[in-house]
Design an enzyme around this catalytic site. Sequence first.
Site, PDB file in Angstrom:
ATOM      1  N   ASN A 135       0.844  -1.196   0.000  1.00  0.00           N
ATOM      2  CA  ASN A 135       0.000   0.000   0.000  1.00  0.00           C
ATOM      3  C   ASN A 135       0.884   1.251   0.000  1.00  0.00           C
ATOM      4  OD1 ASN A 135      -2.408   1.604   0.365  1.00  0.00           O
ATOM      5  ND2 ASN A 135      -1.819   1.862   2.504  1.00  0.00           N
ATOM      6  N   HIS A 163       1.086   5.100   1.216  1.00  0.00           N
ATOM      7  CA  HIS A 163       0.453   5.968   2.218  1.00  0.00           C
ATOM      8  C   HIS A 163       1.200   7.298   2.285  1.00  0.00           C
ATOM      9  CE1 HIS A 163      -2.107   6.896   5.587  1.00  0.00           C
ATOM     10  NE2 HIS A 163      -1.032   7.377   6.198  1.00  0.00           N
ATOM     11  N   SER A 190       5.160   6.635   2.475  1.00  0.00           N
ATOM     12  CA  SER A 190       5.602   5.267   2.788  1.00  0.00           C
ATOM     13  C   SER A 190       4.969   4.274   1.824  1.00  0.00           C
ATOM     14  CB  SER A 190       5.165   4.859   4.206  1.00  0.00           C
ATOM     15  OG  SER A 190       5.610   5.779   5.177  1.00  0.00           O
ATOM     16  N   ASP A 246      -2.736   0.593   7.892  1.00  0.00           N
ATOM     17  CA  ASP A 246      -1.497   1.372   7.735  1.00  0.00           C
ATOM     18  C   ASP A 246      -0.392   0.957   8.712  1.00  0.00           C
ATOM     19  OD1 ASP A 246      -2.773   2.820   5.719  1.00  0.00           O
ATOM     20  OD2 ASP A 246      -3.482   4.345   7.120  1.00  0.00           O
TER      21      ASP A 246
HETATM   22  C1  GAR Z   1      -2.337   9.130  -2.824  1.00  0.00           C
HETATM   23  O1  GAR Z   1      -1.879  10.354  -2.324  1.00  0.00           O
HETATM   24  C2  GAR Z   1      -2.133   8.024  -1.820  1.00  0.00           C
HETATM   25  O2  GAR Z   1      -0.975   8.195  -1.047  1.00  0.00           O
HETATM   26  C3  GAR Z   1      -3.368   8.168  -0.967  1.00  0.00           C
HETATM   27  O3  GAR Z   1      -4.389   8.430  -1.899  1.00  0.00           O
HETATM   28  C4  GAR Z   1      -3.859   9.161  -3.000  1.00  0.00           C
HETATM   29  C5  GAR Z   1      -4.319   8.504  -4.287  1.00  0.00           C
HETATM   30  O4  GAR Z   1      -4.104   9.313  -5.398  1.00  0.00           O
HETATM   31  N1  GAR Z   1      -3.612   6.979  -0.225  1.00  0.00           N
HETATM   32  C6  GAR Z   1      -4.045   6.967   1.036  1.00  0.00           C
HETATM   33  O5  GAR Z   1      -4.314   7.985   1.660  1.00  0.00           O
HETATM   34  C7  GAR Z   1      -4.205   5.593   1.643  1.00  0.00           C
HETATM   35  N2  GAR Z   1      -4.600   5.671   3.015  1.00  0.00           N
HETATM   36  P1  GAR Z   1      -4.317   8.744  -6.880  1.00  0.00           P
HETATM   37  O6  GAR Z   1      -5.704   8.140  -6.941  1.00  0.00           O
HETATM   38  O7  GAR Z   1      -4.196   9.936  -7.784  1.00  0.00           O
HETATM   39  O8  GAR Z   1      -3.247   7.731  -7.132  1.00  0.00           O
END
Ligand code: GAR
Length: 184
Positions: free
Chosen positions: A104, A106, A133, A142
Amino acid sequence: MKRIVILFSGEGSNMLRIIQKLEHYENIEVAATITNKQEAKGIEKIKAYNIPLNIINHKDYASREEFDQDLVNKISSYKPDLVVLAGFMRILTPVFTKNIKSINLHPSILPHFKGAKAIEQSYADIEKPAGISVHWVSEELDSGLVIAQKELTRIKDEPFESFKNRIHLLEYELLPETVVRLLQ
Ligand code: GAR
């Protein structure tokens, strides 16, 4: 040939960066993508590629476990070596975590700022490091073993939008790079 399946819920910008990076690697392919949201913006973006897209709408299920079971079945049908959660915004049950080997992305330096508001929280708390991360997915949200991290240098009085954009730029490097490293 190594195969991955990518899961996403929103923009899908990290998914696209992985797909673009893997175009340079003949021995790793994106077998499929899956989203849990009918309205995910990434759906339109993935149509430009010759990669199967599956929509498994979590709202069609009475429980998290039933949704996870269908997700596990769909993923397993592609026999992936690795599953990548790239902005997949779902709390997963053991039905998923015990059956699927996944990583994942994060947007914080874990264990700081777990959960859905990580960028906002790390922007606000200047005493703690900010960054991103990539970690193994485990039963606790997480909290799986960290595989790679990149810290963001703080800029004094930086507006939130700029901070957030720089977080995304770090993600676009680290996640595709980590996928390749794990599969090469
Ligand atoms: C990213 O910033 C990722 O780190 C976050 O969602 C976004 C997805 O963007 N993930 C989390 O917060 C997981 N808990 P994207 O759809 O443009 O790839």
